[in-house]
Design a protein around this motif. Structure first.
Motif, PDB file in Angstrom:
ATOM      1  N   LYS A   1      49.926  83.200  10.192  1.00  0.00           N
ATOM      2  CA  LYS A   1      50.603  81.930   9.960  1.00  0.00           C
ATOM      3  C   LYS A   1      50.729  81.167  11.272  1.00  0.00           C
ATOM      4  N   SER A   2      50.493  79.869  11.215  1.00  0.00           N
ATOM      5  CA  SER A   2      50.650  79.032  12.405  1.00  0.00           C
ATOM      6  C   SER A   2      52.137  78.827  12.684  1.00  0.00           C
TER       7      SER A   2
ATOM      8  N   GLY B   1      49.374  83.697  24.949  1.00  0.00           N
ATOM      9  CA  GLY B   1      49.284  85.146  24.833  1.00  0.00           C
ATOM     10  C   GLY B   1      48.113  85.521  23.945  1.00  0.00           C
ATOM     11  N   VAL B   2      48.108  86.736  23.429  1.00  0.00           N
ATOM     12  CA  VAL B   2      47.034  87.193  22.539  1.00  0.00           C
ATOM     13  C   VAL B   2      47.578  87.524  21.165  1.00  0.00           C
ATOM     14  N   LEU B   3      48.561  88.425  21.083  1.00  0.00           N
ATOM     15  CA  LEU B   3      49.165  88.782  19.801  1.00  0.00           C
ATOM     16  C   LEU B   3      50.588  88.255  19.745  1.00  0.00           C
ATOM     17  N   PHE B   4      50.929  87.654  18.610  1.00  0.00           N
ATOM     18  CA  PHE B   4      52.263  87.093  18.413  1.00  0.00           C
ATOM     19  C   PHE B   4      52.804  87.596  17.071  1.00  0.00           C
ATOM     20  N   PHE B   5      54.003  88.148  17.095  1.00  0.00           N
ATOM     21  CA  PHE B   5      54.633  88.655  15.885  1.00  0.00           C
ATOM     22  C   PHE B   5      55.963  87.927  15.663  1.00  0.00           C
ATOM     23  N   GLU B   6      56.129  87.395  14.470  1.00  0.00           N
ATOM     24  CA  GLU B   6      57.376  86.718  14.129  1.00  0.00           C
ATOM     25  C   GLU B   6      58.488  87.748  13.944  1.00  0.00           C
ATOM     26  N   ILE B   7      59.674  87.431  14.485  1.00  0.00           N
ATOM     27  CA  ILE B   7      60.855  88.266  14.300  1.00  0.00           C
ATOM     28  C   ILE B   7      61.848  87.491  13.432  1.00  0.00           C
ATOM     29  N   LYS B   8      62.236  88.099  12.295  1.00  0.00           N
ATOM     30  CA  LYS B   8      63.230  87.503  11.410  1.00  0.00           C
ATOM     31  C   LYS B   8      64.324  88.521  11.122  1.00  0.00           C
ATOM     32  N   ASN B   9      65.546  88.136  11.430  1.00  0.00           N
ATOM     33  CA  ASN B   9      66.691  88.989  11.125  1.00  0.00           C
ATOM     34  C   ASN B   9      66.510  90.415  11.628  1.00  0.00           C
TER      35      ASN B   9
ATOM     36  N   ALA C   1      58.153  90.313  11.061  1.00  0.00           N
ATOM     37  CA  ALA C   1      57.908  89.697   9.750  1.00  0.00           C
ATOM     38  C   ALA C   1      56.463  89.252   9.573  1.00  0.00           C
ATOM     39  N   GLY C   2      55.553  89.705  10.428  1.00  0.00           N
ATOM     40  CA  GLY C   2      54.154  89.316  10.301  1.00  0.00           C
ATOM     41  C   GLY C   2      53.630  88.663  11.564  1.00  0.00           C
ATOM     42  N   MET C   3      52.333  88.402  11.564  1.00  0.00           N
ATOM     43  CA  MET C   3      51.681  87.858  12.741  1.00  0.00           C
ATOM     44  C   MET C   3      51.687  86.333  12.718  1.00  0.00           C
ATOM     45  N   LEU C   4      51.789  85.758  13.923  1.00  0.00           N
ATOM     46  CA  LEU C   4      51.715  84.316  14.103  1.00  0.00           C
ATOM     47  C   LEU C   4      50.497  83.971  14.959  1.00  0.00           C
ATOM     48  N   LYS C   5      50.151  82.694  14.998  1.00  0.00           N
ATOM     49  CA  LYS C   5      49.116  82.217  15.914  1.00  0.00           C
ATOM     50  C   LYS C   5      49.500  80.845  16.443  1.00  0.00           C
ATOM     51  N   ASP C   6      48.725  80.338  17.391  1.00  0.00           N
ATOM     52  CA  ASP C   6      48.917  79.004  17.984  1.00  0.00           C
ATOM     53  C   ASP C   6      50.235  78.908  18.761  1.00  0.00           C
ATOM     54  N   VAL C   7      50.611  80.004  19.435  1.00  0.00           N
ATOM     55  CA  VAL C   7      51.904  80.068  20.117  1.00  0.00           C
ATOM     56  C   VAL C   7      51.741  79.870  21.626  1.00  0.00           C
ATOM     57  N   ALA C   8      52.597  79.046  22.203  1.00  0.00           N
ATOM     58  CA  ALA C   8      52.764  78.971  23.652  1.00  0.00           C
ATOM     59  C   ALA C   8      54.203  78.583  23.928  1.00  0.00           C
ATOM     60  N   TYR C   9      54.745  79.055  25.045  1.00  0.00           N
ATOM     61  CA  TYR C   9      56.122  78.689  25.387  1.00  0.00           C
ATOM     62  C   TYR C   9      56.146  77.896  26.685  1.00  0.00           C
ATOM     63  N   GLN C  10      57.140  77.006  26.775  1.00  0.00           N
ATOM     64  CA  GLN C  10      57.273  76.107  27.916  1.00  0.00           C
ATOM     65  C   GLN C  10      58.671  76.229  28.513  1.00  0.00           C
TER      66      GLN C  10
ATOM     67  N   ASN D   1      61.645  77.217  24.531  1.00  0.00           N
ATOM     68  CA  ASN D   1      60.898  76.235  23.734  1.00  0.00           C
ATOM     69  C   ASN D   1      59.485  76.726  23.450  1.00  0.00           C
ATOM     70  N   VAL D   2      59.118  76.763  22.158  1.00  0.00           N
ATOM     71  CA  VAL D   2      57.794  77.195  21.718  1.00  0.00           C
ATOM     72  C   VAL D   2      57.080  76.013  21.086  1.00  0.00           C
ATOM     73  N   ILE D   3      55.816  75.827  21.462  1.00  0.00           N
ATOM     74  CA  ILE D   3      54.996  74.763  20.884  1.00  0.00           C
ATOM     75  C   ILE D   3      53.867  75.359  20.054  1.00  0.00           C
ATOM     76  N   ASN D   4      53.274  74.536  19.201  1.00  0.00           N
ATOM     77  CA  ASN D   4      52.118  74.936  18.407  1.00  0.00           C
ATOM     78  C   ASN D   4      50.872  74.378  19.071  1.00  0.00           C
ATOM     79  N   THR D   5      50.018  75.270  19.600  1.00  0.00           N
ATOM     80  CA  THR D   5      48.831  74.829  20.342  1.00  0.00           C
ATOM     81  C   THR D   5      47.684  74.416  19.438  1.00  0.00           C
ATOM     82  N   GLY D   6      47.832  74.650  18.135  1.00  0.00           N
ATOM     83  CA  GLY D   6      46.749  74.312  17.211  1.00  0.00           C
ATOM     84  C   GLY D   6      46.874  72.934  16.610  1.00  0.00           C
ATOM     85  N   ARG D   7      47.964  72.265  16.880  1.00  0.00           N
ATOM     86  CA  ARG D   7      48.197  70.947  16.299  1.00  0.00           C
ATOM     87  C   ARG D   7      47.854  69.860  17.299  1.00  0.00           C
ATOM     88  N   THR D   8      47.254  68.814  16.819  1.00  0.00           N
ATOM     89  CA  THR D   8      46.921  67.665  17.676  1.00  0.00           C
ATOM     90  C   THR D   8      47.880  66.526  17.374  1.00  0.00           C
ATOM     91  N   ILE D   9      48.109  65.724  18.406  1.00  0.00           N
ATOM     92  CA  ILE D   9      49.022  64.580  18.239  1.00  0.00           C
ATOM     93  C   ILE D   9      48.248  63.383  17.711  1.00  0.00           C
TER      94      ILE D   9
END
Length: 546
Positions: free
Chosen positions: A287-288, A466-474, A478-487, A538-546
């Protein structure tokens, strides 16, 4: 070369191909690399030629380095060997102080006459430069160590292992990745042996034998239906060890969050390649990420690069002083911040040590390249900036009397200068596992392995992927994420550091090719940490264009 081959090599192998090769390197047979060129007595006699010549020409100080640099590079792709390279570089570098000014000369003619001529050039350069020297060089004192030696404590000399065994290992890793559905896979093995002899007019004669090993790969997965593709690089670390690092012992494997296997002290490249192919599939289907504020749980194979760029570089004193500016910038950690004795670099649990003695690290040596015995020292203590990284002609600027022992040259033909030591985040004092850390996070992301990054010229504002991103919920993965970068900016980020796992989770990672200087030189350096939590980043989505 076919276009597909070029793209694959550009993605991973090209970076390794551009690793530093010392000047005047020549291709050699692997068997030649095991034959000593001269013994310690011969080196001492040659070194004395340089030292005596320098004194006779008016030098108040001189040092000489006789270096033999061996490199072996083995690269494969799928079922094919892409390249095998064995190189040797052998020569002498002489550094002098005349009229309070540095001079340097080098020669690949390792004979009394060749060394004498190199020394004469160094003296001539110092005399010419002294006309423009505003203040004389001031060297911190260092003891005379006499005749001593130091060796990387290896169990297996990688240069003694046959090329066939190395190729078979890499091709087996490739085959496992292909069995798991990988579209492409490149793998490589890079071995380094630095045989360095140092002598100075202060009476030290130091012989060192340094080994480094780096196994790596890149697995690519292509979903032809959607046109998406993902790459997963190896979980290996470049290390200051011998071939024993590739033993892949069961006791050195760590079951990490998200079902991943991580490695410490030894590495299983075949197992990792198979796991990489499986994870690359998951990365495509992931999931993005939704942009926003997250608590980040950063694993050591990711953390090392953030440490390198935001802590290692800005605490180099030459950057702080502006002596190093054109290559990767200066530093926001100016002297006034250190002099205040209360600059809040990070939260109270943030403690950074610089260390040139850490066993298994890339930067581990007995003595640096100006004859100073290596040590460890504090940079950040309880979140406060307390020191820098400095060498013999710098420490007087910050009122210190002893070099930190972090002077290095990538070869005999390059002048030595201040280079980054192993800079590491100290493990937490309370016993906390990564799973326990994650259990306390309501909304977060667990990040494994370093990816792309960007940081400004003062090492302050940055962005890391990064390379692997895993969502943390509660408190649960909760599964793998993509398009992640932090600023963040460096001070804001390290002040958001809320929890650090204990020493059981502490691991090293690093790089063979830390670039600095003009002409540029490369330095091998490791950075250690345990898994660490940062709140509200702060986390941004690197797969989205403006």
């Amino acid at each position: 070369m076919k276009r597909r081959d070029f793209i694959q090599l550009a993605g991973m192998g090209a970076g390794a191909m551009m690793l530093p090769m010392p000047a005047f390197s020549r291709t050699v047979d692997p068997a030649e690399m095991l034959v000593p060129l001269m013994d310690v007595k011969q080196k001492k006699a040659l070194a004395d030629v340089a030292l005596n010549t320098a004194r006779s020409l008016g030098a108040t100080y001189a040092d000489v380095r006789i270096g033999r640099y061996l490199n072996q590079f083995v690269a494969t792709r799928e079922k094919k060997v892409q390249g095998i390279t064995n190189t040797e570089s052998f020569g002498t570098g002489v550094r002098v102080i005349v009229n309070g000014t540095w001079g340097f000369g080098a020669s690949n003619e390792v004979t009394p006459d060749g060394i004498k001529k190199a020394t004469e050039r160094a003296v001539a350069i110092a005399k010419a430069n002294s006309k423009f020297q505003k203040e004389p060089v001031k060297l911190a004192t260092t003891p005379s160590y006499g005749e001593v030696s130091w060796k990387t404590p290896i169990q297996k000399n990688g240069f003694e292992v046959s090329i066939k065994d190395k190729v078979d290992l890499l091709l087996n890793a490739n085959a496992k990745a292909m069995e798991k559905g990988a579209s492409f896979v490149n793998s490589l093995l890079f071995l380094v042996n630095e045989q360095k002899y140092f002598a100075s007019t202060e009476g030290s004669y130091i012989d060192q034998d340094i080994h480094r090993t780096w196994p790596n790969f890149s697995v690519s997965m292509v979903d032809r239906q959607s046109g998406q593709f993902k790459n997963r690089s190896a979980f290996s670390a470049p290390v200051g060890m011998g071939y024993e690092y590739l033993d892949g012992k069961a006791e050195d494997k760590i079951q990490g969050p998200g079902g991943i296997i991580l490695y410490n002290k030894s590495y299983d490249i075949v197992e990792d390649a198979a796991m990489a192919a499986e994870q690359a599939k998951q990365m495509i289907a992931a999931k993005s990420v939704e942009p926003g504020k997250y608590d980040l749980v950063l694993e050591p194979s990711h953390m090392w690069l953030t440490i390198h760029e935001s802590v290692g570089h800005p605490t180099e004193l030459d950057r702080v002083l502006g002596y190093e500016a054109n290559y990767a910038g200066t530093s926001f950690l100016t002297l006034d911040k250190w002099q205040s004795k209360n600059f809040k670099f990070g939260s109270k649990i943030v403690n950074f040590m610089a260390d040139k003695t850490q066993v298994g690290s890339l930067g581990a040596v007995g003595f640096d390249d100006e004859g100073v015995k290596c040590k460890s020292w504090e940079l950040i203590k309880d979140g406060v900036l307390v020191n820098y990284q400095a060498i013999r002609d710098q420490v007087n600027i910050i009122g210190q009397k002893e070099s930190h022992g972090c002077c290095y040259s990538q070869s005999w033909s390059d002048v030595q200068f201040q280079r980054m030591a192993n800079v590491s985040l100290q493990a937490g004092r309370e016993q906390v596992t990564p799973e326990q850390m994650i259990s306390g996070v309501d909304k977060g992301i667990y990040i494994v392995k370093d990816g792309s990054f960007s940081i400004d010229q003062q090492r302050y504002n940055f962005q890391f992927g990064g390379v692997l991103f895993f969502e943390i919920k509660n408190g649960k993965i909760a599964g793998m994420l993509k398009d992640v970068a932090y600023q963040a900016n460096t001070q804001e980020f390290w002040n958001s550091c809320a929890q650090i796992c204990d020493e059981r989770d502490y691991r090293l990672n690093g790089a063979f090719n830390d670039g600095k200087g003009q002409p540029s030189q490369s330095n091998a350096v490791s950075h250690g940490s345990a898994t660490t939590r940062f709140n509200g980043v702060n986390v941004i989505n690197t797969g989205r264009t403006i």
